[in-house]
Design a protein around this motif. Structure first.
Motif, PDB file in Angstrom:
ATOM      1  N   LEU A 199      35.225  34.043  30.728  1.00  0.00           N
ATOM      2  CA  LEU A 199      35.913  35.197  31.429  1.00  0.00           C
ATOM      3  C   LEU A 199      36.683  36.263  30.186  1.00  0.00           C
ATOM      4  CD1 LEU A 199      37.344  36.890  33.821  1.00  0.00           C
ATOM      5  CD2 LEU A 199      39.267  34.876  34.001  1.00  0.00           C
ATOM      6  N   LEU A 205      37.141  39.973  29.555  1.00  0.00           N
ATOM      7  CA  LEU A 205      38.472  40.534  29.434  1.00  0.00           C
ATOM      8  C   LEU A 205      38.622  41.172  27.928  1.00  0.00           C
ATOM      9  CD1 LEU A 205      41.149  40.954  30.166  1.00  0.00           C
ATOM     10  CD2 LEU A 205      41.767  38.745  29.303  1.00  0.00           C
ATOM     11  N   LEU A 257      42.713  42.219  36.522  1.00  0.00           N
ATOM     12  CA  LEU A 257      41.794  41.164  35.826  1.00  0.00           C
ATOM     13  C   LEU A 257      42.477  40.315  34.919  1.00  0.00           C
ATOM     14  CD1 LEU A 257      39.133  39.688  35.177  1.00  0.00           C
ATOM     15  CD2 LEU A 257      38.698  41.589  33.645  1.00  0.00           C
ATOM     16  N   SER A 314      44.162  36.297  35.254  1.00  0.00           N
ATOM     17  CA  SER A 314      43.739  35.423  34.540  1.00  0.00           C
ATOM     18  C   SER A 314      44.701  34.654  33.731  1.00  0.00           C
ATOM     19  CB  SER A 314      42.582  35.960  33.137  1.00  0.00           C
ATOM     20  OG  SER A 314      43.215  36.700  32.416  1.00  0.00           O
ATOM     21  N   LEU A 365      45.340  45.871  42.178  1.00  0.00           N
ATOM     22  CA  LEU A 365      44.036  45.829  42.616  1.00  0.00           C
ATOM     23  C   LEU A 365      43.764  46.950  43.704  1.00  0.00           C
ATOM     24  CD1 LEU A 365      41.235  44.798  42.378  1.00  0.00           C
ATOM     25  CD2 LEU A 365      41.865  42.686  43.802  1.00  0.00           C
TER      26      LEU A 365
END
Length: 401
Positions: free
Chosen positions: A84, A88, A349, A353, A386
């Motif tokens: 991830l 990112l 995102l 995280s 989002l």
């Protein structure tokens, strides 16, 4: 010795706050706020209030978790879900490049407004000054002092023009809590230009690069950065509102589409205001070039050894690439608004995280307890941005077409 260490830490905390603030107070910030205030008039106060609240939630979550973990954001993300962090890092670096092209263009427009310098030459001159900062032996201290100096200068000049423009403050206060118009696409773009992409991480990465890991210090520095950014946003909004607000039945004020913020300042404070805005725009552009380059490359340093070994040259290369793209595309105003929208899509995102990392012991350690209210507010922002991103995606595609 302890006194010197305390003074040094304070300088780093202020430097990180102003690095974040001046990264957020870029040409995109100035252009977006001007364009959207012209569209929404006093109702833009609500959009700005939402942006400030979201900024506070995002920055406090990210700075605390990054500092207590002693890890950059991409390393936190990789511990949450392997791989991830690479996604990112790629998204932030790409968004940072898009924003940096606009930052260079904004700095060039600033020099053009100040002294009439050709925009291509202005882009090259501004890039050269940013490169000089990165060639400084003590890079961290040079960045801290440069961003603080120009940050204070921008606030002082903006305060003068806001006072001269005489905006309807009472109406703006009413519209902050009871807006006549709400536009979610505009709110997403403003959020993207303030905490989207690399901007959220610039100050936090500066702190851990300087070896500052204390959560209280991180919180204090984040709050300072939020306050500086909010003051600048409010002053700019009031200055533009004072120019474009007209009584019912009067013709609307039209701003120059090529440089709307500069035209607003000319109408609000005359030729002096116009030249002063050139200083503000240049300062916003060149400090954001530094912030974008520093932070975007910091996302690659721990993932790629070659970048870490030669990080200064990667930062300089980042500036040179941004400048070259800007000179050949030469549409900075449109690009700044598009970049804000794209970076707004990266935010869910990135924040998700980090929030997941706050509850992993191999990230924050066994002792740290992240405040429940910050976690809850953070997930609300993730869902909110989002939803706004999905809702605004068709409009962003129209911009590209």
């Amino acid at each position: 010795m302890d006194q010197n260490k305390g003074k040094s830490t304070l300088q780093v905390l202020l430097g990180a706050a102003f690095l974040m603030a001046t990264s957020a107070i870029g040409p995109g910030f100035l252009t977006q706020t001007t364009v959207f205030t012209r569209q929404l008039l006093a109702s833009a106060a609500f959009a700005i209030a939402v942006t400030i609240v979201v900024t506070a939630v995002v920055q406090l979550n990210i700075w605390r978790i990054i500092c207590v973990s002693k890890l950059r954001a991409q390393d936190v993300a990789n511990r949450v879900i392997p791989g991830l962090g690479y996604l990112l890092a790629f998204a932030v670096a790409l968004g940072g490049l898009a924003f940096n092209v606009g930052n260079v263009g904004g700095a060039a427009l600033g020099l053009n407004t100040m002294i009439g310098l050709n925009v291509q030459v202005g882009a090259a001159v501004s890039a050269a000054i940013a490169v000089f900062i990165f060639l400084n032996r003590d890079l961290g201290k040079a960045m801290d002092r440069f961003t603080q100096l120009l940050g204070f200068l921008m606030i002082a000049l903006m305060l003068y023009v806001a006072f001269k423009a005489a905006p309807p403050v009472a109406l703006a206060a009413k519209e902050t809590v009871m807006p006549s118009t709400v536009n979610w696409m505009i709110i997403l773009t403003l959020i993207g230009g303030t905490v989207g992409g690399y901007i959220s991480f610039s100050g936090a990465h500066r702190l851990i690069d300087a070896g500052v890991y204390d959560v209280r210090d991180a919180t204090k520095s984040a709050v300072n950065g939020i306050v500086v950014t909010s003051i600048m946003r409010i002053l700019l909004f009031l200055a533009v509102l004072g120019v474009v607000y007209v009584a019912a039945g009067q013709p609307a004020v039209v701003l120059d589409a090529a440089n709307p913020a500069a035209d607003a300042f000319r109408k609000g404070a005359g030729e002096v205001g116009y030249r002063m805005f050139g200083v503000v725009l240049w300062a916003a552009g060149v400090t954001s070039v530094i912030g974008a380059s520093y932070t975007s490359v910091s996302f690659l340093r721990s993932l790629f050894a070659a970048v870490d070994r030669n990080y200064r040259w990667w930062m300089i290369g980042f500036i040179c690439a941004s400048t070259a793209i800007n000179i050949f595309i030469a549409r900075p105003v449109a690009l700044l608004i598009v970049a804000g929208s794209i970076n707004g899509l990266i935010l869910p995102l990135a924040l998700a995280s980090i929030l997941l990392g706050a509850y992993k012991k191999d990230v924050v350690g066994p002792e740290y307890r992240h405040p429940a209210w910050l976690t809850g507010a953070g997930w609300v922002v993730v869902a909110f941005t989002l939803w706004m991103g999905v809702k605004a995606l068709p409009n962003i595609m129209k911009i590209f077409s």
